[in-house]
Write a protein that holds these residues in place. Structure first.
Motif, PDB file in Angstrom:
ATOM      1  N   SER A  47      -8.569  -5.077  -6.867  1.00  0.00           N
ATOM      2  CA  SER A  47      -8.572  -3.502  -6.473  1.00  0.00           C
ATOM      3  C   SER A  47      -7.571  -3.095  -5.409  1.00  0.00           C
ATOM      4  N   GLY A  50      -1.858  -1.284  -6.857  1.00  0.00           N
ATOM      5  CA  GLY A  50      -1.520  -0.002  -7.184  1.00  0.00           C
ATOM      6  C   GLY A  50      -0.750   0.719  -6.499  1.00  0.00           C
ATOM      7  N   ASP A 173      -3.055   2.559 -15.373  1.00  0.00           N
ATOM      8  CA  ASP A 173      -4.599   2.179 -15.291  1.00  0.00           C
ATOM      9  C   ASP A 173      -5.396   2.547 -13.987  1.00  0.00           C
ATOM     10  N   SER A 174      -4.617   3.204 -13.145  1.00  0.00           N
ATOM     11  CA  SER A 174      -4.990   3.658 -11.874  1.00  0.00           C
ATOM     12  C   SER A 174      -5.006   4.974 -11.559  1.00  0.00           C
ATOM     13  N   PRO A 196      -8.146  -0.978 -12.489  1.00  0.00           N
ATOM     14  CA  PRO A 196      -8.473   0.493 -11.819  1.00  0.00           C
ATOM     15  C   PRO A 196      -9.166   0.322 -10.664  1.00  0.00           C
ATOM     16  N   ASN A 197      -8.874   1.214  -9.706  1.00  0.00           N
ATOM     17  CA  ASN A 197      -9.629   1.047  -8.273  1.00  0.00           C
ATOM     18  C   ASN A 197     -10.831   1.767  -8.278  1.00  0.00           C
ATOM     19  N   LEU A 203     -11.037   8.486 -13.585  1.00  0.00           N
ATOM     20  CA  LEU A 203      -9.625   8.588 -13.019  1.00  0.00           C
ATOM     21  C   LEU A 203      -9.191  10.122 -13.500  1.00  0.00           C
TER      22      LEU A 203
END
Length: 222
Positions: A47, A50, A173-174, A196-197, A203
């Protein structure tokens, strides 16, 4: 090539092209150990990725109580040295990536990387994994200057320019990847297998894929 709807396919790096979590976790914990801070688990590091390596270290240090501002740069420099020396011990391309790149290359599509990892780290990681020479452009979080990393559209615009122009799509992915694509006015695709966060469905990506085997069929439909 005339029938294919995109001339450029851009990718984020960590968590999109490459599963680098093991090496990022090792480098972060090396730095935290030098600072006398407790290590963090890989799931927690996931997490923190990014916004670049510096941000990852800031969050890792904060989780252990922080560090004096005048000590941070020394710890950060030590992290970079360690990471550069161990940049691809565990990191591997995600399943299906090589086949997808082969297909895009056969179609004459330009591929590129836009990452918030600093360029001096992005290039050797891609090089170690045999991906650097496949990219028409590699843009790091520092390439465009301060304030121009994702979610800014600047690196996406630069990617398109460096690839010679044309219709582009960006895969990440974020939230930072999806926001950058939207800010640049290009179609966004989120991968569900990265770092992903937040839940990938939240998203706001135009499309989601669960495996790189799904990328080319999706692009051909758009």
């Amino acid at each position: 090539m005339n029938h294919f709807p995109f001339r450029i396919v851009g990718f984020d790096l960590d968590g999109t092209l490459v599963d680098s979590l093991g090496d990022l976790t090792a480098a972060l914990n090396h730095a935290l150990g030098l600072a006398g801070r407790p290590p963090v688990a890989a799931d927690a590091v996931r997490s923190m990725v990014g916004l670049g390596t510096r941000h990852m270290l800031e969050r890792g240090l904060a989780a252990g109580g922080g560090v004096a501002e005048d000590e941070f740069q020394q710890i950060y420099d030590a992290l970079l040295v360690y990471y550069e020396a161990h940049i691809a011990v565990h990191s591997r391309p995600y399943p299906g990536l090589t086949a997808a790149l082969d297909r895009l290359d056969a179609l004459g599509v330009q591929t590129a990387v836009v990452t918030n990892k600093v360029e001096r780290l992005a290039r050797p990681l891609l090089g170690e994994l045999g991906l650097a020479d496949r990219m028409a452009a590699i843009i790091g979080g520092d390439t465009m200057g301060p304030g121009n990393a994702k979610p800014s559209p600047a690196p996406i615009h630069a990617m398109i320019e460096r690839c010679g122009g044309g219709r582009a799509v960006f895969v990440g992915d974020s939230i930072y990847d999806i926001m950058a694509a939207k800010n640049a006015g290009v179609i966004s695709i989120a991968v569900s297998f990265g770092f992903p966060n937040q839940p990938v469905e939240g998203l706001g990506a135009d499309h989601i894929i669960d495996h790189f085997d799904e990328l080319l069929p999706l692009l051909e439909r758009l």
